[in-house]
Design a protein around this motif. Structure first.
Motif, PDB file in Angstrom:
ATOM      1  N   ALA A  76     116.152  91.423 -34.898  1.00  0.00           N
ATOM      2  CA  ALA A  76     115.420  90.165 -34.831  1.00  0.00           C
ATOM      3  C   ALA A  76     115.710  89.415 -33.534  1.00  0.00           C
ATOM      4  O   ALA A  76     114.818  88.807 -32.949  1.00  0.00           O
ATOM      5  N   PHE A  77     116.969  89.463 -33.086  1.00  0.00           N
ATOM      6  CA  PHE A  77     117.317  88.700 -31.883  1.00  0.00           C
ATOM      7  C   PHE A  77     116.977  89.448 -30.600  1.00  0.00           C
ATOM      8  O   PHE A  77     116.545  88.846 -29.620  1.00  0.00           O
ATOM      9  N   LEU A  78     117.168  90.773 -30.590  1.00  0.00           N
ATOM     10  CA  LEU A  78     117.041  91.503 -29.330  1.00  0.00           C
ATOM     11  C   LEU A  78     115.703  92.211 -29.198  1.00  0.00           C
ATOM     12  O   LEU A  78     115.063  92.144 -28.152  1.00  0.00           O
ATOM     13  N   ALA A  79     115.289  92.878 -30.254  1.00  0.00           N
ATOM     14  CA  ALA A  79     114.111  93.741 -30.114  1.00  0.00           C
ATOM     15  C   ALA A  79     112.810  92.979 -30.328  1.00  0.00           C
ATOM     16  O   ALA A  79     111.841  93.180 -29.596  1.00  0.00           O
ATOM     17  N   VAL A  80     112.791  92.076 -31.310  1.00  0.00           N
ATOM     18  CA  VAL A  80     111.519  91.430 -31.660  1.00  0.00           C
ATOM     19  C   VAL A  80     110.865  90.694 -30.479  1.00  0.00           C
ATOM     20  O   VAL A  80     109.681  90.877 -30.232  1.00  0.00           O
ATOM     21  N   PRO A  81     111.618  89.882 -29.713  1.00  0.00           N
ATOM     22  CA  PRO A  81     110.955  89.166 -28.612  1.00  0.00           C
ATOM     23  C   PRO A  81     110.357  90.114 -27.583  1.00  0.00           C
ATOM     24  O   PRO A  81     109.407  89.757 -26.895  1.00  0.00           O
ATOM     25  N   VAL A  82     110.905  91.321 -27.484  1.00  0.00           N
ATOM     26  CA  VAL A  82     110.386  92.275 -26.503  1.00  0.00           C
ATOM     27  C   VAL A  82     109.207  93.043 -27.080  1.00  0.00           C
ATOM     28  O   VAL A  82     108.177  93.244 -26.418  1.00  0.00           O
ATOM     29  N   LEU A  83     109.353  93.446 -28.342  1.00  0.00           N
ATOM     30  CA  LEU A  83     108.368  94.369 -28.920  1.00  0.00           C
ATOM     31  C   LEU A  83     107.075  93.676 -29.359  1.00  0.00           C
ATOM     32  O   LEU A  83     106.004  94.254 -29.295  1.00  0.00           O
ATOM     33  N   PHE A  84     107.205  92.442 -29.856  1.00  0.00           N
ATOM     34  CA  PHE A  84     106.027  91.831 -30.459  1.00  0.00           C
ATOM     35  C   PHE A  84     105.275  90.959 -29.457  1.00  0.00           C
ATOM     36  O   PHE A  84     105.877  90.325 -28.597  1.00  0.00           O
ATOM     37  N   ASN A  85     103.954  90.925 -29.616  1.00  0.00           N
ATOM     38  CA  ASN A  85     103.155  90.156 -28.666  1.00  0.00           C
ATOM     39  C   ASN A  85     103.093  88.682 -29.077  1.00  0.00           C
ATOM     40  O   ASN A  85     103.626  88.275 -30.108  1.00  0.00           O
ATOM     41  N   GLU A  86     102.436  87.890 -28.271  1.00  0.00           N
ATOM     42  CA  GLU A  86     102.414  86.449 -28.464  1.00  0.00           C
ATOM     43  C   GLU A  86     101.806  86.070 -29.807  1.00  0.00           C
ATOM     44  O   GLU A  86     102.304  85.181 -30.494  1.00  0.00           O
ATOM     45  N   TYR A  87     100.733  86.787 -30.199  1.00  0.00           N
ATOM     46  CA  TYR A  87     100.087  86.456 -31.471  1.00  0.00           C
ATOM     47  C   TYR A  87     101.072  86.608 -32.624  1.00  0.00           C
ATOM     48  O   TYR A  87     101.189  85.741 -33.484  1.00  0.00           O
ATOM     49  N   TRP A  88     101.798  87.720 -32.644  1.00  0.00           N
ATOM     50  CA  TRP A  88     102.759  87.955 -33.717  1.00  0.00           C
ATOM     51  C   TRP A  88     103.817  86.865 -33.773  1.00  0.00           C
ATOM     52  O   TRP A  88     104.133  86.345 -34.839  1.00  0.00           O
ATOM     53  N   LEU A  89     104.352  86.543 -32.591  1.00  0.00           N
ATOM     54  CA  LEU A  89     105.426  85.555 -32.583  1.00  0.00           C
ATOM     55  C   LEU A  89     104.921  84.187 -33.013  1.00  0.00           C
ATOM     56  O   LEU A  89     105.513  83.520 -33.868  1.00  0.00           O
ATOM     57  N   LYS A  90     103.790  83.779 -32.425  1.00  0.00           N
ATOM     58  CA  LYS A  90     103.301  82.419 -32.632  1.00  0.00           C
ATOM     59  C   LYS A  90     102.698  82.218 -34.011  1.00  0.00           C
ATOM     60  O   LYS A  90     102.925  81.203 -34.665  1.00  0.00           O
ATOM     61  N   ALA A  91     101.917  83.186 -34.457  1.00  0.00           N
ATOM     62  CA  ALA A  91     101.122  82.957 -35.658  1.00  0.00           C
ATOM     63  C   ALA A  91     101.768  83.539 -36.906  1.00  0.00           C
ATOM     64  O   ALA A  91     101.372  83.199 -38.020  1.00  0.00           O
ATOM     65  N   ILE A  92     102.730  84.424 -36.739  1.00  0.00           N
ATOM     66  CA  ILE A  92     103.284  85.079 -37.933  1.00  0.00           C
ATOM     67  C   ILE A  92     104.795  84.849 -38.064  1.00  0.00           C
ATOM     68  O   ILE A  92     105.270  84.318 -39.066  1.00  0.00           O
ATOM     69  N   LEU A  93     105.538  85.220 -37.038  1.00  0.00           N
ATOM     70  CA  LEU A  93     106.991  85.209 -37.221  1.00  0.00           C
ATOM     71  C   LEU A  93     107.575  83.802 -37.220  1.00  0.00           C
ATOM     72  O   LEU A  93     108.444  83.486 -38.032  1.00  0.00           O
ATOM     73  N   ILE A  94     107.079  82.937 -36.321  1.00  0.00           N
ATOM     74  CA  ILE A  94     107.621  81.570 -36.311  1.00  0.00           C
ATOM     75  C   ILE A  94     107.295  80.842 -37.629  1.00  0.00           C
ATOM     76  O   ILE A  94     108.201  80.290 -38.261  1.00  0.00           O
ATOM     77  N   PRO A  95     106.030  80.842 -38.078  1.00  0.00           N
ATOM     78  CA  PRO A  95     105.790  80.190 -39.379  1.00  0.00           C
ATOM     79  C   PRO A  95     106.555  80.839 -40.527  1.00  0.00           C
ATOM     80  O   PRO A  95     107.032  80.149 -41.424  1.00  0.00           O
ATOM     81  N   PHE A  96     106.708  82.173 -40.468  1.00  0.00           N
ATOM     82  CA  PHE A  96     107.481  82.841 -41.527  1.00  0.00           C
ATOM     83  C   PHE A  96     108.902  82.276 -41.587  1.00  0.00           C
ATOM     84  O   PHE A  96     109.411  81.932 -42.662  1.00  0.00           O
ATOM     85  N   LEU A  97     109.532  82.145 -40.416  1.00  0.00           N
ATOM     86  CA  LEU A  97     110.910  81.638 -40.397  1.00  0.00           C
ATOM     87  C   LEU A  97     110.971  80.187 -40.861  1.00  0.00           C
ATOM     88  O   LEU A  97     111.869  79.792 -41.605  1.00  0.00           O
ATOM     89  N   ILE A  98     109.996  79.385 -40.426  1.00  0.00           N
ATOM     90  CA  ILE A  98     110.020  77.963 -40.794  1.00  0.00           C
ATOM     91  C   ILE A  98     109.805  77.799 -42.301  1.00  0.00           C
ATOM     92  O   ILE A  98     110.505  77.025 -42.962  1.00  0.00           O
ATOM     93  N   PHE A  99     108.854  78.565 -42.835  1.00  0.00           N
ATOM     94  CA  PHE A  99     108.638  78.456 -44.282  1.00  0.00           C
ATOM     95  C   PHE A  99     109.829  79.028 -45.059  1.00  0.00           C
ATOM     96  O   PHE A  99     110.142  78.553 -46.150  1.00  0.00           O
ATOM     97  N   SER A 100     110.477  80.027 -44.511  1.00  0.00           N
ATOM     98  CA  SER A 100     111.691  80.535 -45.163  1.00  0.00           C
ATOM     99  C   SER A 100     112.712  79.427 -45.298  1.00  0.00           C
ATOM    100  O   SER A 100     113.365  79.281 -46.325  1.00  0.00           O
TER     101      SER A 100
END
Lengths: 261, 355
Positions: free
Chosen positions: B36-60
């Motif tokens: 999550a800390f090392l690979a995700v920011p490199v592997l995932f594109n902006e859409y994934w980070l902005k629209a999926i992973l950030i809201p997922f973490l906030i709602f978690s």
């Protein structure tokens, strides 16, 4: 039995009356409990036995009467204060924390002795972590004593009735009480479970010197293990004394033990 | 075959009381964190980070907060979104009105403001329980959203009550890119999740669960009911408040009070019901389910059925399947995905042998 010595009066109840609206649960009851003794309260259903225990540990507040515990006149107090003063109890209907493991239930019994606040516990540095381990040691001693090591990590909801009763006793003992109130500790048990429970109660009394006040319906058990018995009927005290005295008390016989017609 | 604790003997209570007593779990969690800390920011594109992973973490994080209150302390609440709103608007005002306010401190103060409001609305819990308490927390939901809209001061007198979150800057570094925002949110969520786990496995957590399971017995043991319940409200609201601040600062950017409406509260409640009431990992699983599944369904419907069905039907189909899946999961495992996860692990301990 043992080297335990029955000491002075540590709990003195004077003229206790408890009413719920118009219902008189207890009327003018006086009795005392001596240090290290096993004191039984018996009586027919609805005699006010459980109410009596609830008065002792502060769940109910009697309208009249005086309560003196450890030489101190008691003002109105809440149950958690009774716990702090060293009174623990078990319940007639098992009142365990169903969603928690046996270990957590027993650990909860030590809650008044834990000092770390929630922030220390959240970060878990310093005394919060140390405390968990220190108290775990004490709890394991109780678990060993009551022979429930094998079910330590089991959620209590999954245990059979007899074991749940034993876990409840463990939770009460974990607080290292000076006075233990047992509300029908053997209700619904088979003979073997009753024998185990009797043994545990006597061992607690003997090894830790804990004063025990118990309510029980099994007359054999009561007469065997208790030092003195108080008999209630319809919220009034009708007898008080050693098992032999009570057994031969005419009023008690007719009210409770049964009389030949 | 690989997941079993045979041979791992505990020789101290400290070892037995770890968060993950089984070595494989510890390794697994460390791998997930490293990923999550090392690979995700490199592997995932902006859409994934902005629209999926950030809201997922906030709602978690919000679900974690509600789970502390509802799952552990047993107090049903429908006001989570309102406490998020308090966190968001309080952080905004601390940033706005105090010069040089560090952003992390603003989040913490936002959380504390939410905690205070949470305590105030938790007071009815001393008298009422269950569904009735849920209705009382509804009052928090409506009152807070109303107050934030009604009094312009909260939104610095912007015309429609909308606030625009200030830039996040820590030690001169500006968190602008989705990668940076993601890492900031992830770090906060991981730390707060760890703190939550530590609380629920300590005496404060046992006090919450004791009050939940049997409040009379809890009191007789020496637990102060009032103190315990209000602490649960405070801690839970703190988590929701921080989640709300992150929602404004790291996810949406501009928020209005109406964005924190009852729908959002229900959404968070569904997360913990589906994820697992009274479980830390459940909050994450539930948030993943509620955040990710609609998106996954959307993609699937677009891919497979876009030629066959009209857009209006396919978007409704998505809702129908989503609802159906929720019902399916609740029937299969009413204790939520976390319980399913636990059963899976128990089965895995024996696999490939039957016993």
């Amino acid at each position: 039995m043992s080297g335990r010595k029955i000491g002075d009066v540590i709990l003195d109840l004077q003229n206790i009356s408890l009413r719920f609206g118009g219902v008189k649960a207890l009327t003018n009851i006086s009795f005392d409990v001596r240090e290290h003794e096993i004191r039984a309260i018996i009586g027919p259903n609805g005699a006010g036995k459980s109410s009596m225990l609830n008065v002792i540990n502060g769940v109910y507040h009697p309208q009249e009467g005086r309560i003196n515990f450890h030489g101190e006149e008691r003002r109105r107090m809440e149950p958690h204060m009774a716990a702090k003063q060293g009174i623990s109890r078990t319940f007639q209907n098992i009142a365990l924390f169903k969603g928690m493991s046996v270990l957590d239930n027993v650990m909860t019994g030590r809650i008044t002795k834990m000092k770390a606040n929630f922030l220390e516990q959240a970060i878990r540095i310093g005394r919060a972590g140390r405390e968990e381990i220190e108290h775990r040691k004490k709890v394991e001693e109780v678990i060993d004593f009551l022979e429930i090591q094998h079910i330590r990590k089991t959620p209590v909801g999954r245990l059979p009735y007899g074991l749940q009763k034993r876990v409840e006793l463990a939770r009460a003992l974990a607080a290292e009480p000076t006075m233990l109130l047992l509300d029908e500790p053997m209700a619904g048990m088979n003979v073997e479970e009753k024998q185990d429970m009797c043994r545990f109660i006597l061992d607690v009394n003997d090894q830790f010197g804990t004063t025990i006040v118990l309510i029980e319906h099994d007359m054999g058990v009561v007469m065997d293990i208790s030092d003195r018995v108080v008999v209630l009927d319809y919220g009034k005290k009708i007898g008080d004394g050693t098992p032999d005295e009570v057994r031969n008390n005419q009023e008690v016989i007719s009210a409770y033990l049964g009389v030949a017609h | 075959m690989f997941y079993r604790e045979a041979g791992q003997f505990k020789t101290s209570y400290a070892a037995d009381q770890q968060i993950f007593p089984i070595t494989q779990d510890r390794v697994g969690v460390l791998l997930i964190l490293a990923f999550a800390f090392l690979a995700v920011p490199v592997l995932f594109n902006e859409y994934w980070l902005k629209a999926i992973l950030i809201p997922f973490l906030i709602f978690s994080l919000a679900a974690l907060g509600l789970n502390i209150l509802t799952g552990y302390a047993g107090q049903l609440s429908l006001g989570s979104a309102a406490f998020m709103a308090v966190g968001a608007f309080a952080s905004y005002n601390f940033m706005l009105r105090i010069d040089g306010m560090p952003i992390l401190l603003a989040f913490a103060l936002g959380g504390l403001s939410a905690a205070l409001v949470g305590i105030a609305f938790g007071l009815p819990s001393l008298r009422i329980k269950g569904f009735y308490l849920a209705v009382a927390t509804l009052a928090a939901q409506f009152f807070i959203v109303w107050a934030l809209t009604k009094f312009g001061w909260f939104s610095n007198y912007s015309s429609s009550g909308v606030i625009s979150a200030q830039e996040m800057e820590i030690l001169g570094y500006k968190f602008v890119t989705p990668e940076a925002k993601y890492l900031l949110v992830l770090a906060i969520v991981v730390l707060l999740a760890l703190a939550a786990k530590n609380m629920v496995r300590s005496s404060v957590g046992r006090a919450w669960m004791a009050v939940r399971d049997m409040d009379v017995a809890a009191e007789v043991i020496g637990i102060r009911i009032m103190h315990t319940k209000l602490l649960a409200f405070a801690v839970s609201s703190f988590y929701c408040g921080v989640a709300g601040a992150l929602y404004a600062y790291a996810y949406i950017g501009t928020v209005e009070p109406e964005g924190f409406n009852l729908d959002l509260s229900f959404k968070i409640l569904f997360m913990i019901i589906i994820g697992g009431v009274g479980s830390i990992v459940g909050a994450f699983l539930g948030a993943a389910f509620i955040v990710l599944l609609p998106i996954a369904l959307d993609v699937m419907v677009q891919e497979w059925l876009s030629g066959i069905l009209s857009p209006s039907i396919s978007s409704n189909l998505q809702l129908i399947v989503f609802g159906g899946l929720i019902i399916f999961f609740l029937i299969v495992e009413p204790h939520g995905l976390a319980r399913l996860w636990q059963i899976g692990k128990e089965k895995l301990r024996l696999w490939p042998f039957p016993h």
